[in-house]
Design a protein around this motif. Structure first.
Motif, PDB file in Angstrom:
ATOM      1  N   SER A 120      -6.754  -7.132  -1.270  1.00 12.01           N
ATOM      2  CA  SER A 120      -7.009  -5.703  -1.029  1.00 12.01           C
ATOM      3  C   SER A 120      -6.610  -4.842  -2.220  1.00 12.01           C
ATOM      4  CB  SER A 120      -6.248  -5.251   0.212  1.00 12.01           C
ATOM      5  OG  SER A 120      -4.867  -5.186  -0.066  1.00 12.01           O
ATOM      6  N   LYS A 121      -5.816  -5.409  -3.150  1.00 11.98           N
ATOM      7  CA  LYS A 121      -5.283  -4.571  -4.240  1.00 11.98           C
ATOM      8  C   LYS A 121      -6.382  -3.958  -5.089  1.00 11.98           C
ATOM      9  CE  LYS A 121      -0.655  -6.207  -4.368  1.00 11.98           C
ATOM     10  NZ  LYS A 121       0.220  -7.335  -4.654  1.00 11.98           N
ATOM     11  N   LYS A 122      -7.477  -4.680  -5.221  1.00  9.58           N
ATOM     12  CA  LYS A 122      -8.570  -4.177  -6.048  1.00  9.58           C
ATOM     13  C   LYS A 122      -9.231  -2.958  -5.390  1.00  9.58           C
ATOM     14  CE  LYS A 122     -12.491  -6.080  -8.223  1.00  9.58           C
ATOM     15  NZ  LYS A 122     -13.435  -7.157  -7.950  1.00  9.58           N
ATOM     16  N   ALA A 123      -9.429  -3.066  -4.076  1.00  6.98           N
ATOM     17  CA  ALA A 123     -10.085  -1.968  -3.367  1.00  6.98           C
ATOM     18  C   ALA A 123      -9.161  -0.764  -3.256  1.00  6.98           C
ATOM     19  CB  ALA A 123     -10.517  -2.437  -1.974  1.00  6.98           C
ATOM     20  N   CYS A 124      -7.838  -0.989  -3.317  1.00  6.69           N
ATOM     21  CA  CYS A 124      -6.879   0.096  -3.128  1.00  6.69           C
ATOM     22  C   CYS A 124      -6.341   0.602  -4.457  1.00  6.69           C
ATOM     23  CB  CYS A 124      -5.726  -0.355  -2.242  1.00  6.69           C
ATOM     24  SG  CYS A 124      -6.241  -0.746  -0.566  1.00  6.69           S
ATOM     25  N   GLY A 125      -7.002   0.317  -5.535  1.00 10.66           N
ATOM     26  CA  GLY A 125      -6.589   0.805  -6.838  1.00 10.66           C
ATOM     27  C   GLY A 125      -5.151   0.480  -7.191  1.00 10.66           C
ATOM     28  N   GLY A 126      -4.755  -0.761  -6.990  1.00 11.15           N
ATOM     29  CA  GLY A 126      -3.422  -1.188  -7.384  1.00 11.15           C
ATOM     30  C   GLY A 126      -2.411  -1.154  -6.242  1.00 11.15           C
ATOM     31  N   SER A 127      -2.632  -0.264  -5.289  1.00  8.52           N
ATOM     32  CA  SER A 127      -1.783  -0.254  -4.102  1.00  8.52           C
ATOM     33  C   SER A 127      -2.254  -1.376  -3.172  1.00  8.52           C
ATOM     34  CB  SER A 127      -1.876   1.101  -3.423  1.00  8.52           C
ATOM     35  OG  SER A 127      -1.099   1.101  -2.254  1.00  8.52           O
ATOM     36  N   GLN A 128      -1.853  -1.364  -1.916  1.00  2.85           N
ATOM     37  CA  GLN A 128      -2.298  -2.460  -1.050  1.00  2.85           C
ATOM     38  C   GLN A 128      -2.645  -1.959   0.344  1.00  2.85           C
ATOM     39  OE1 GLN A 128       1.379  -4.825  -0.974  1.00  2.85           O
ATOM     40  NE2 GLN A 128       1.532  -4.144   1.142  1.00  2.85           N
ATOM     41  N   ALA A 129      -3.285  -2.840   1.131  1.00  2.00           N
ATOM     42  CA  ALA A 129      -3.694  -2.464   2.481  1.00  2.00           C
ATOM     43  C   ALA A 129      -2.527  -2.640   3.446  1.00  2.00           C
ATOM     44  CB  ALA A 129      -4.871  -3.327   2.923  1.00  2.00           C
ATOM     45  N   ILE A 130      -2.507  -1.803   4.491  1.00  2.00           N
ATOM     46  CA  ILE A 130      -1.463  -1.908   5.521  1.00  2.00           C
ATOM     47  C   ILE A 130      -2.093  -1.944   6.909  1.00  2.00           C
ATOM     48  CG2 ILE A 130       0.421  -0.862   4.215  1.00  2.00           C
ATOM     49  CD1 ILE A 130      -0.288   1.796   5.577  1.00  2.00           C
ATOM     50  N   ASP A 131      -1.343  -2.512   7.852  1.00  2.00           N
ATOM     51  CA  ASP A 131      -1.812  -2.611   9.241  1.00  2.00           C
ATOM     52  C   ASP A 131      -1.227  -1.471  10.068  1.00  2.00           C
ATOM     53  OD1 ASP A 131      -2.991  -5.379   9.088  1.00  2.00           O
ATOM     54  OD2 ASP A 131      -0.923  -5.842   8.544  1.00  2.00           O
ATOM     55  N   LEU A 132      -2.082  -0.803  10.839  1.00  2.00           N
ATOM     56  CA  LEU A 132      -1.606   0.225  11.755  1.00  2.00           C
ATOM     57  C   LEU A 132      -1.987  -0.167  13.178  1.00  2.00           C
ATOM     58  CD1 LEU A 132      -2.849   3.334   9.763  1.00  2.00           C
ATOM     59  CD2 LEU A 132      -0.530   2.420   9.796  1.00  2.00           C
ATOM     60  N   PRO A 133      -1.021  -0.548  14.020  1.00  2.00           N
ATOM     61  CA  PRO A 133      -1.369  -0.914  15.393  1.00  2.00           C
ATOM     62  C   PRO A 133      -1.889   0.297  16.138  1.00  2.00           C
ATOM     63  CG  PRO A 133       1.008  -0.769  15.131  1.00  2.00           C
ATOM     64  CD  PRO A 133       0.420  -0.644  13.765  1.00  2.00           C
ATOM     65  N   MET A 134      -3.055   0.165  16.772  1.00  2.00           N
ATOM     66  CA  MET A 134      -3.662   1.347  17.357  1.00  2.00           C
ATOM     67  C   MET A 134      -4.123   1.120  18.795  1.00  2.00           C
ATOM     68  SD  MET A 134      -3.760   4.126  15.686  1.00  2.00           S
ATOM     69  CE  MET A 134      -4.327   4.304  14.019  1.00  2.00           C
ATOM     70  N   VAL A 315      -3.131  -6.930  20.240  1.00  2.00           N
ATOM     71  CA  VAL A 315      -3.012  -5.635  19.583  1.00  2.00           C
ATOM     72  C   VAL A 315      -4.002  -5.607  18.430  1.00  2.00           C
ATOM     73  CG1 VAL A 315      -1.528  -4.142  18.207  1.00  2.00           C
ATOM     74  CG2 VAL A 315      -0.602  -5.326  20.194  1.00  2.00           C
ATOM     75  N   THR A 316      -4.840  -4.593  18.381  1.00  2.00           N
ATOM     76  CA  THR A 316      -5.738  -4.509  17.230  1.00  2.00           C
ATOM     77  C   THR A 316      -5.218  -3.447  16.271  1.00  2.00           C
ATOM     78  OG1 THR A 316      -7.227  -2.865  18.135  1.00  2.00           O
ATOM     79  CG2 THR A 316      -7.722  -5.152  18.624  1.00  2.00           C
ATOM     80  N   TYR A 317      -5.433  -3.720  15.009  1.00  2.38           N
ATOM     81  CA  TYR A 317      -4.926  -2.866  13.943  1.00  2.38           C
ATOM     82  C   TYR A 317      -6.077  -2.181  13.239  1.00  2.38           C
ATOM     83  CZ  TYR A 317      -0.833  -5.873  14.498  1.00  2.38           C
ATOM     84  OH  TYR A 317       0.237  -6.560  15.009  1.00  2.38           O
ATOM     85  N   GLU A 318      -5.805  -0.943  12.763  1.00  5.51           N
ATOM     86  CA  GLU A 318      -6.715  -0.358  11.791  1.00  5.51           C
ATOM     87  C   GLU A 318      -6.097  -0.623  10.432  1.00  5.51           C
ATOM     88  OE1 GLU A 318      -9.231   0.438  13.425  1.00  5.51           O
ATOM     89  OE2 GLU A 318      -8.213   0.695  15.335  1.00  5.51           O
ATOM     90  N   ILE A 319      -6.919  -1.071   9.505  1.00  3.13           N
ATOM     91  CA  ILE A 319      -6.414  -1.428   8.180  1.00  3.13           C
ATOM     92  C   ILE A 319      -6.903  -0.416   7.157  1.00  3.13           C
ATOM     93  CG2 ILE A 319      -6.580  -3.153   6.350  1.00  3.13           C
ATOM     94  CD1 ILE A 319      -6.704  -5.237   8.675  1.00  3.13           C
ATOM     95  N   VAL A 320      -5.962   0.218   6.465  1.00  3.99           N
ATOM     96  CA  VAL A 320      -6.306   1.193   5.423  1.00  3.99           C
ATOM     97  C   VAL A 320      -5.457   0.904   4.190  1.00  3.99           C
ATOM     98  CG1 VAL A 320      -7.059   3.109   6.854  1.00  3.99           C
ATOM     99  CG2 VAL A 320      -4.637   2.779   6.433  1.00  3.99           C
ATOM    100  N   CYS A 321      -5.790   1.579   3.093  1.00  5.00           N
ATOM    101  CA  CYS A 321      -4.968   1.452   1.898  1.00  5.00           C
ATOM    102  C   CYS A 321      -3.749   2.357   2.032  1.00  5.00           C
ATOM    103  CB  CYS A 321      -5.756   1.879   0.661  1.00  5.00           C
ATOM    104  SG  CYS A 321      -7.088   0.774   0.251  1.00  5.00           S
ATOM    105  N   GLU A 322      -2.608   1.859   1.591  1.00  2.00           N
ATOM    106  CA  GLU A 322      -1.404   2.686   1.612  1.00  2.00           C
ATOM    107  C   GLU A 322      -1.594   3.867   0.654  1.00  2.00           C
ATOM    108  OE1 GLU A 322       2.072   0.468   0.656  1.00  2.00           O
ATOM    109  OE2 GLU A 322       3.328   2.255   0.578  1.00  2.00           O
ATOM    110  N   LYS A 323      -2.030   3.522  -0.558  1.00  2.00           N
ATOM    111  CA  LYS A 323      -2.399   4.559  -1.526  1.00  2.00           C
ATOM    112  C   LYS A 323      -3.742   4.149  -2.121  1.00  2.00           C
ATOM    113  CE  LYS A 323       2.196   5.917  -3.052  1.00  2.00           C
ATOM    114  NZ  LYS A 323       3.181   4.839  -3.222  1.00  2.00           N
ATOM    115  N   GLY A 324      -4.394   5.104  -2.751  1.00  2.83           N
ATOM    116  CA  GLY A 324      -5.623   4.751  -3.446  1.00  2.83           C
ATOM    117  C   GLY A 324      -6.839   4.624  -2.536  1.00  2.83           C
ATOM    118  N   ASN A 325      -6.802   5.298  -1.363  1.00  2.00           N
ATOM    119  CA  ASN A 325      -8.031   5.380  -0.570  1.00  2.00           C
ATOM    120  C   ASN A 325      -9.049   6.206  -1.344  1.00  2.00           C
ATOM    121  OD1 ASN A 325      -7.516   4.152   2.171  1.00  2.00           O
ATOM    122  ND2 ASN A 325      -5.721   5.462   1.951  1.00  2.00           N
ATOM    123  N   LYS A 326     -10.314   5.942  -1.101  1.00  2.00           N
ATOM    124  CA  LYS A 326     -11.353   6.654  -1.847  1.00  2.00           C
ATOM    125  C   LYS A 326     -11.278   8.148  -1.573  1.00  2.00           C
ATOM    126  CE  LYS A 326     -14.728   3.008  -2.109  1.00  2.00           C
ATOM    127  NZ  LYS A 326     -14.556   2.311  -0.827  1.00  2.00           N
TER     128      LYS A 326
END
Lengths: 373, 335
Positions: A120-134, A315-326
């Motif tokens: 995920s680091k490439k898509a998040c511009g160096g940051s990384q993806a995180i899990d949010l239980p929703m 439990v399903t998670y939404e996955i987003v970038c911690e930083k570096g979202n578009k």
């Protein structure tokens, strides 16, 4: 000449089939649609659109599809500038699409694996993806047995049934747990998923955690035990349980809707626990956050001793970038996630037979969402 | 093969490609139209080969990638789990299920189809033959997922009786033994596939039987043959290669059928000697049900299984072609 004639026939029939299919889908979506509409109107005021606009692409877990649908309906009614397309391609495909930078967020019914975080680091511009239980959801064990309406089973017995060790309904192990039930000597027909699925993953994780001596398989999305029967998708399993005498299977509670009885689980608590939305939330509240930093992946407690905690949950998670979202989708993503994690958003889940995430965890989710960048 | 025949039809004494050698215009004039058409057709032929080669290369590359990471034997493993560490998957069950379901389908569909075709062309009064042919055509137009839904909701619940009967009278063979599970087995799939491939086989056979030279039949009738003898002595031998071709078309559909099988079968990764107990699976069904959640390795593995299906189909078609060639003397081309 002949060819033309055949084409026309094919066309007529095709048209018939299409309109038939349309009629069918119309019926299908009615049930889910109805329960959502009343909630939609009341929750509009709480939604903050900020300056979100544009298209939001997302894909992933099909287990949370109905929840997302309900949310999108409520959200886009308030925020007319945003269009959200959630494509229920399955968790694996959803995570892949996200790490390739094609979607704003992904839905997954299992937390990210280390290699997926790296990807995920490439898509998040160096940051990384995180899990949010929703979204939480009880996995119900549905059964079909004439003359028996309620049934109590524990993890060890379930493991033996699904592993083909117990083959008759009047087996001693089942009878001991159900002293008052009149059990016939019908053959047990245990159904599992034929496709790979997060539901299978969560169900076998539970069996492995609670009855390790009876469930010796390593687990995962593909069913591993030999024998038994299978069907495609949760809806396929529910269909089989409905029409097969002596059948037992596992699926999300919402599929247990009309006329399928569900098993009460014998847990560490004194009384067996029913599969219900509230009981699932109670069990999730005993879960621990396993993720580090802003990642909020949960490690579920499969052996709760609390009364009324139903441990067989997903439990399903939404996955987003911690930083570096578009930059162009960030406002919409943040605004939508803020809404679904809000009190109103979570309240909507109960109507669709999902379990809201307990307060303690969802408040952490809210904090994390507000810090996304 | 197409290209070579075209070459021979081009000016024969030409030493090189005829386009490049205008001097070879000794036998009639080559006008621009000829050259353009030759170039176009040759280009199309080569283009097709290039596409096939590209597809084959892609499939082989991805398949090799997967098989190299499979720590069990790809051909003999009774499991499909690409998420394991190390991964373990094999096609034994799929190959078995694909072939068995197709054999059942052919065994049921071919005799019935030939019967229908003969009835329409030789027995039915004109007023009845037309509508029957029309209904058979309609069957071909039903999408396979509709067959799947019908199979799951109507056919499966009604198979209990047949299964019980088979178990009672033929259970001793082992092939028709029934443990009393839901009737979603290879036999059910075979029956459904038979219904699905029936229209193709019937249609082509009907056209072939219709082309039997009138003289053959009249000659046989003149010798005092009954209608059945006419069919046996002139219609069936004449139509045999056509019926085989028709069956191959149907077989192709049966081997590759996906959604209907995925809806009706209860796939499990074990081979069951009994056709009535759940077990087995087919290549196409497995790909359809596993693809959406597959990891990149899982996708490669599914592509590898697809390659095996491709090879099986090639072998079957090759065998059919050999049979047809051996019976060339009866084919319509020589009549």
């Amino acid at each position: 000449m002949k060819l033309q004639r055949m084409n026309r026939r094919a066309l007529t029939l095709g048209a018939l089939a299409v309109s038939g299919a349309l009629a069918l889908t119309a019926c299908g979506s009615d049930d889910t649609g109805k329960s959502n509409t009343d909630a939609t109107t009341s929750s509009n005021s709480a939604i903050k659109c900020d300056n979100a606009k544009g298209q939001l692409q997302a894909s992933g877990s099909s287990a949370q599809k109905n929840a997302i649908d309900a949310w999108v309906k409520a959200y886009t009614a308030s925020c007319k500038g945003v269009q959200i397309n959630y494509n229920p391609t399955g968790s694996g495909a959803g995570v892949t699409a996200f790490t390739q930078g094609q979607t704003a967020f992904a839905g997954s019914d299992s937390p990210l694996k280390p290699e997926e975080v790296t990807a995920s680091k490439k898509a998040c511009g160096g940051s990384q993806a995180i899990d949010l239980p929703m979204v939480g959801g009880p996995i119900a064990i549905g059964f079909h047995l004439s003359g028996v309406d309620s049934l109590t089973l524990d993890a060890a017995t379930l493991a033996k049934i699904f592993d083909g060790k117990i083959t008759k309904w009047d087996d001693e192990a089942i009878a001991k747990l159900n002293p008052s039930a009149k059990l016939p000597s019908t053959k047990i027909q245990a159904f599992h998923r034929s496709d790979e699925s997060g539901t299978t993953d969560n169900f076998t994780k539970y069996l492995k955690a609670v009855a390790p001596s009876d469930w010796k398989y390593s687990g995962g999305k593909a069913w591993q035990a030999k024998g038994g029967q299978s069907a495609q998708g949760s809806s396929g399993l529910a269909q089989q349980v409905k029409q097969t005498e002596g059948a037992i299977s596992y699926f999300e509670l919402s599929y247990a809707a009309d006329g399928i009885s569900t098993v009460d689980l014998k847990t560490g608590a004194a009384t067996p626990v029913k599969a219900s939305v509230e009981n699932a939330t109670k069990a999730i509240s005993t879960a621990k956050v396993a993720g580090t930093g802003k990642d909020l992946s949960l490690s579920l407690n499969y052996k709760p001793t609390e009364e009324g905690a139903y441990p067989l949950t997903l439990v399903t998670y939404e996955i987003v970038c911690e930083k570096g979202n578009k930059a162009d989708t960030l406002p919409a993503t943040k605004s939508f996630l803020t809404y679904i994690a809000s009190e109103d958003g979570q309240k909507l889940l109960t109507d669709a037979k999902y379990a809201p995430i307990p307060d303690e965890i969802i408040s952490k989710v809210r904090t994390t969402i507000s810090s996304l960048s | 093969m197409d290209i070579s025949t075209q070459n021979t039809e081009a000016p024969p004494p030409a030493p090189g490609p005829p386009v490049a050698a205008p001097t070879s215009a000794s036998r009639g004039a080559t006008r621009p139209g000829d050259r353009i058409f030759l170039g176009l057709s040759r280009g199309s032929g080569i283009f097709l080969l290039v596409i096939m080669a590209a597809i084959a290369a892609f499939l082989t590359y991805r398949a090799a990638n997967a098989i190299s990471k499979d720590h069990t034997n790809f051909l003999t493993t009774f499991e499909w789990n690409t998420n394991l560490e190390p991964a373990s998957f094999g096609i034994a069950v799929l190959a078995f299920g694909t072939v068995v379901s197709a054999i059942i389908a052919m065994a049921l569909a071919v005799p019935v189809s030939v019967g229908i075709a003969l009835f329409i062309t030789h027995y039915a009064p004109r007023r009845l033959g037309g509508p029957i042919a029309f209904v058979v055509d309609l069957l071909a137009a039903v999408p396979s997922i509709v067959y799947g839904l019908w199979g799951a909701l109507v056919l499966v619940p009604h198979m209990d009786g047949l299964f019980g009967w088979l178990d009672h009278y033929f259970g001793w063979t082992g092939v028709f033994e029934w443990q009393g599970g839901a009737p979603r087995s290879m036999l059910t799939v075979g029956v459904l596939l038979a219904i699905m491939i029936l229209p193709i086989i019937t249609n082509v056979s009907r056209e072939v039987f219709r082309q039997v030279p009138r003289m053959h039949e009249e000659a046989a009738l003149a010798l005092g043959a009954t209608r059945w003898e006419v069919i046996r002595m002139s219609v069936l031998p004449f139509g045999r290669s056509g019926v085989i071709s028709a069956s191959m078309l149907g077989l192709g559909r049966a081997l590759g059928e996906t959604m209907a099988v995925a809806t009706v079968l209860s796939p499990t990764f074990e081979i069951n000697a009994s056709l009535l107990d759940p077990g087995g699976g087919t290549f196409a069904q497995n790909i359809a049900s596993k693809f959406s959640e597959a990891t990149p390795l899982g996708q490669d593995a599914l592509i590898a299984s697809g390659l095996v299906l491709f090879v099986i189909t090639l072998l079957v078609n090759g065998a059919a072609r050999m049979i047809i060639n051996r019976r060339k003397e009866y084919s319509g081309a020589n009549a």
